[in-house]
Design an enzyme around this catalytic site. Structure first.
Site, short mmCIF file in Angstrom:
data_model
loop_
_atom_site.label_atom_id
_atom_site.label_comp_id
_atom_site.label_asym_id
_atom_site.label_seq_id
_atom_site.Cartn_x
_atom_site.Cartn_y
_atom_site.Cartn_z
N GLU A 1 0.84 -1.21 0.00
CA GLU A 1 0.00 0.00 0.00
C GLU A 1 0.88 1.26 0.00
OE1 GLU A 1 -2.23 0.44 3.67
OE2 GLU A 1 -3.79 1.57 2.62
N GLU B 1 -12.01 1.54 5.31
CA GLU B 1 -11.03 1.69 6.39
C GLU B 1 -11.07 3.16 6.78
OE1 GLU B 1 -6.47 0.32 6.90
OE2 GLU B 1 -6.77 2.10 5.66
#
Ligand code: LER
Ligand code: MN
Length: 292
Positions: free
Chosen positions: A169, A263
């Site tokens: 990420e 998230e």
């Protein structure tokens, strides 16, 4: 029922080709954007009742978790686990691929390897977030990158034998100095040279780092292995100023068939945020799919 069939069945039950999941941490964590944490039974059943198709599991250390119990409850709630987050090993234990201490680097690689059988069981992607580390004093950038390549190759090769994928990420500059934006992630893919290694894109980080979120999504093509959503303020989608219709359309056009995983901060509380997010995103995704 075999897990692969369960996944197919749940996937087929849904009409969307982009399903929705949300992050759940198996324990209380300092990481504030794990929307739900603790209280396994209650939280998984709530997540399913809100209409989510999947739950993304944030696990600090698989050896400390009863995976059989977790799997039983995931199945009971007819949920899919698209991804496993690993960042708490950095946040709470200081493990990283780029620490100057070779022992710390070894333990970090072993920790990621210990996620592989769990990821295989759930057919989930393993997330490489902050466990890559930050540039520590006295370490040069090229040296840190060499350590990172080495760790990522070793973990990707081990994962490949069980058909598991890893997704790194890009994370904004305020959290790490290593791999902040998509082009750096794409360059990393070229260095690692393993086809089970790709990227996880997160709209919160992209909003800080990318000149254009949509362009960067297009640049990744089929290397997007997982996708996180939060709005510009890291509250639930719909609470900030990101254009999710445009972002998710760009994602859909890449051919992405994975999960769009929430998230975000539990603001004003986890239940409200989770429900507001799904109520906001579902019509957008339905519209995108209808127009395809
Ligand atoms: C984890 O997915 C993430 O987005 C990072 O902000 C962790 O600190
Ligand atoms: Mn994220």
């Amino acid at each position: 029922m075999p897990r692969a069939n369960l996944r197919k069945m749940v996937g087929a039950r849904k009409e969307l080709s982009m399903n929705l999941s949300i992050v759940y941490s198996t324990r209380q964590t300092q990481f504030q954007a794990a929307t739900f944490s603790g209280g396994l039974e209650t939280n998984l059943s709530k997540i399913a009742s809100f209409g989510y198709d999947g739950v993304e599991l944030a696990i600090r250390d698989p050896s400390q978790v009863n995976i059989d119990e977790l799997e039983k409850l995931v199945q009971k709630n007819n949920l899919i686990v698209p991804a496993i987050g690993t960042g708490q090993a950095w946040g709470e234990e200081g493990l990283s691929f780029t620490d100057p201490d070779p022992e710390v680097r070894t333990v970090a690689v072993e920790r990621i390897r210990s996620h592989i059988p769990v990821a295989e069981r759930f057919q989930a992607v393993i997330i490489i977030g902050l466990i890559r580390g930050i540039l520590k004093p006295g370490v040069s950038h090229p040296q840190a990158m060499e350590w990172m390549y080495e760790a990522l190759r070793s973990c990707s090769q081990a994962a490949k034998t069980l058909g598991v994928r890893l997704a790194l990420e890009p994370i904004n500059r305020y959290e790490t100095s290593l791999i902040n934006y998509v082009q750096q992630g794409l360059d990393l893919i070229k260095e690692v040279r393993e086809d089970n290694f790709g990227l996880l894109l997160d709209t919160f980080h992209m909003n800080i780092e990318e000149p254009s979120i949509e362009e960067s999504i297009r640049a990744c093509g089929d290397r997007i292995f997982h996708f996180h959503v939060a709005d510009s303020n890291r509250w639930h989608p719909g609470a900030g100023h990101l254009n999710f219709e445009s972002v998710l359309k760009a994602l859909h056009v890449t051919g992405y068939q994975g999960f769009v995983s929430g998230e975000f901060l539990a603001h004003p509380d986890a239940d409200t945020a989770a429900q507001k997010s799904i109520n906001y995103l579902k019509p957008i995704i339905n519209k995108i799919i209808r127009l395809q």
